[in-house]
Design a protein around this motif. Structure first.
Motif: not given
Length: 249
Positions: A1-26
């Motif tokens: 059963m799904i108990v929570k959903t979390v929204n994020t988006y991912d970017i890359q800078i010269n291949g370096q990976l960064l995931r971004i989320a509003d603190q409210a999601e956590l």
């Protein structure tokens, strides 16, 4: 059963990976699941994923930011500036001449026209190694073929020359370079301290990373852009046996 959903988006800078989320999601963890660990360790990612969670403090017009990784944080300022640029582009914050970030109690200011450019650091020669921005670096010139399809041979060579007291060991062959961090891992993205050293030592050489990316330098500054990889919605299911996720290495 799904108990929570979390929204994020991912970017890359010269291949370096960064995931971004509003603190409210956590805000609310669902025991035994720790949302921050899940976002760092979910299986589409890898051990080089960095995570930024943020809160917009409207009263002080400050971005309160938390930066986490399961490995080592490289290019901190580049990650933070690319993060701000992505918020502006997505309409999360208004475009301004200056942005203020609060990271672990430290207040940092960034100009809008510097969000995609960073000045190179000065390099100090200490004999056997170089010191740049409080990091310890060493260049090892090699005849190795520094390409991704030769990783097995590169890793074997690293075992013979790796020094754990270094922040970065740089393998260099005619403009092509590979970077080994203090954990002994080959990292697939450029690091500004490394670029600063290579540019000043081999001025006039075109610099190309292990993955084939050319490094763009202009007026003693490193130029870069961020690229959106994905908008994501993660689902926490209480039947999932991996309470902290897992990393594909």
């Amino acid at each position: 059963m799904i108990v929570k959903t979390v929204n994020t988006y991912d970017i890359q800078i010269n291949g370096q990976l960064l995931r971004i989320a509003d603190q409210a999601e956590l805000k609310v963890d669902i025991p035994p699941y720790k949302i921050k660990n899940l976002l760092l360790n979910e299986p589409r990612g890898n051990k080089y994923v960095n995570l930024i969670t943020y809160n917009i403090n409207c009263e002080e017009e400050i971005l309160e930011v938390f930066l986490d990784t399961s490995n080592i944080i490289d290019n901190r300022d580049i990650l933070l500036k690319s993060f701000i640029a992505s918020l502006v582009d997505r309409g999360r914050i208004n475009k301004k001449m200056m942005y203020q970030i609060r990271l672990n109690g430290e207040d940092i200011l960034y100009k809008h026209d510097e969000l995609q450019i960073s000045s190179l650091f000065e390099a100090h020669n200490s004999g056997e190694f170089y010191t740049i921005n409080d990091k310890k670096l060493k260049i090892e010139e090699t005849a190795l073929n520094l390409e991704v399809n030769n990783l097995t041979e590169i890793k074997s060579s690293i075992l013979e020359i790796y020094q754990p007291d270094l922040d970065y060991l740089i393998l260099y062959n005619s403009g092509i370079f590979a970077i080994v961090n203090k954990n002994g891992d080959i990292i697939p993205y450029p690091v500004i301290e490394v670029i600063s050293l290579l540019y000043k030592k081999y001025k006039g050489e075109e610099l190309t990373g292990l993955t084939g990316n050319n490094i763009e330098i202009n007026n003693n500054s490193f130029l870069y852009k961020y690229y959106l990889i994905a908008n994501s919605q993660f689902y926490i299911d209480d039947t999932d046996i991996y309470s902290e996720g897992f990393i594909i290495i």
